[in-house]
Design a protein around this motif. Structure first.
Motif, short mmCIF file in Angstrom:
data_model
loop_
_atom_site.label_atom_id
_atom_site.label_comp_id
_atom_site.label_asym_id
_atom_site.label_seq_id
_atom_site.Cartn_x
_atom_site.Cartn_y
_atom_site.Cartn_z
N ALA A 1 0.83 -1.21 0.00
CA ALA A 1 0.00 0.00 0.00
C ALA A 1 0.87 1.26 0.00
N TYR A 2 1.92 1.24 0.81
CA TYR A 2 2.79 2.42 0.87
C TYR A 2 3.45 2.70 -0.48
N TRP A 3 4.09 1.68 -1.05
CA TRP A 3 4.83 1.92 -2.30
C TRP A 3 3.91 2.21 -3.47
N LEU A 4 2.73 1.58 -3.51
CA LEU A 4 1.77 1.90 -4.58
C LEU A 4 1.22 3.31 -4.40
N GLY A 5 0.96 3.70 -3.16
CA GLY A 5 0.51 5.07 -2.89
C GLY A 5 1.58 6.09 -3.24
N ALA B 1 3.85 10.06 -7.11
CA ALA B 1 4.92 10.40 -8.06
C ALA B 1 4.37 10.60 -9.47
N ALA B 2 3.30 9.90 -9.80
CA ALA B 2 2.72 10.00 -11.14
C ALA B 2 2.13 11.38 -11.42
N VAL B 3 1.74 12.10 -10.37
CA VAL B 3 1.08 13.39 -10.57
C VAL B 3 1.85 14.56 -9.95
N SER B 4 2.99 14.29 -9.37
CA SER B 4 3.73 15.33 -8.65
C SER B 4 5.01 15.72 -9.37
N ALA C 1 8.91 2.82 -7.48
CA ALA C 1 7.92 2.67 -6.41
C ALA C 1 6.84 1.68 -6.83
N ARG C 2 6.38 1.76 -8.07
CA ARG C 2 5.35 0.84 -8.55
C ARG C 2 5.89 -0.60 -8.58
N SER C 3 7.13 -0.79 -8.98
CA SER C 3 7.73 -2.12 -8.98
C SER C 3 7.77 -2.70 -7.56
N LEU C 4 8.18 -1.88 -6.60
CA LEU C 4 8.20 -2.33 -5.21
C LEU C 4 6.78 -2.65 -4.72
N MET D 1 -1.90 6.31 1.92
CA MET D 1 -0.44 6.41 1.78
C MET D 1 -0.07 7.53 0.79
N THR D 2 -0.90 7.72 -0.23
CA THR D 2 -0.68 8.84 -1.16
C THR D 2 -0.77 10.16 -0.40
N LEU D 3 -1.78 10.28 0.46
CA LEU D 3 -1.92 11.50 1.28
C LEU D 3 -0.75 11.65 2.24
N LEU D 4 -0.30 10.54 2.80
CA LEU D 4 0.85 10.58 3.70
C LEU D 4 2.08 11.13 2.99
N VAL D 5 2.35 10.61 1.81
CA VAL D 5 3.51 11.07 1.04
C VAL D 5 3.35 12.53 0.65
N ASP D 6 2.16 12.93 0.26
CA ASP D 6 1.89 14.33 -0.08
C ASP D 6 2.14 15.22 1.13
N SER D 7 1.65 14.80 2.29
CA SER D 7 1.86 15.60 3.50
C SER D 7 3.33 15.73 3.84
#
Length: 125
Positions: free
Chosen positions: A32-36, A41-44, A53-56, A85-91
């Motif tokens: 979940a973390y690496w996919l998020g 990364a896809a939009v940032s 990240a997607r491979s992991l 997890m996407t929100l976590l990375v964004d934050s």
């Protein structure tokens, strides 16, 4: 902006609660973390590691499914956690949130240690 901040806070709070329940991330949480992170990364413009990240994330998903007694529940968990997890990375990256950074760093470290033990992730960066 207020809604975004509330979502980021909720994402960080939920991620913190998830991490508090387990001191060491399992393969599903790492997926979940690496996919998020890949989704972010896809939009940032701030993170350029979508492919790795997607491979992991995919490798951890495969490991989580292999280890699971309930593959449907495992997939549901990954899909429920992924946007958080996407929100976590964004934050962490965009908002420079200290709590999100600490949680993200713990996940990266714990998932790295776990990756060294799983055949699906052994040869990935």
């Amino acid at each position: 902006m207020i809604l975004r901040a509330a979502c980021s806070l909720a994402g960080g709070t939920l991620a913190a609660a998830a991490m508090a329940q387990q001191s060491y991330p399992d393969a599903a949480q790492c997926a979940a973390y690496w996919l998020g992170r890949a989704d972010y990364a896809a939009v940032s413009a701030y993170l350029d590691e979508e492919g790795a990240a997607r491979s992991l994330g995919d490798a951890f998903s495969a490991a989580a499914l292999r280890l699971s007694n309930d593959p449907a529940e495992t997939l549901r968990f990954i899909e429920d956690q992924r946007p958080l997890m996407t929100l976590l990375v964004d934050s962490y990256i965009y908002d420079n949130d200290r709590q999100s950074r600490e949680i993200s760093e713990r996940l990266v470290e714990g998932c790295g240690e776990l990756a060294a033990t799983l055949p699906e992730t052994l040869n990935l960066p």
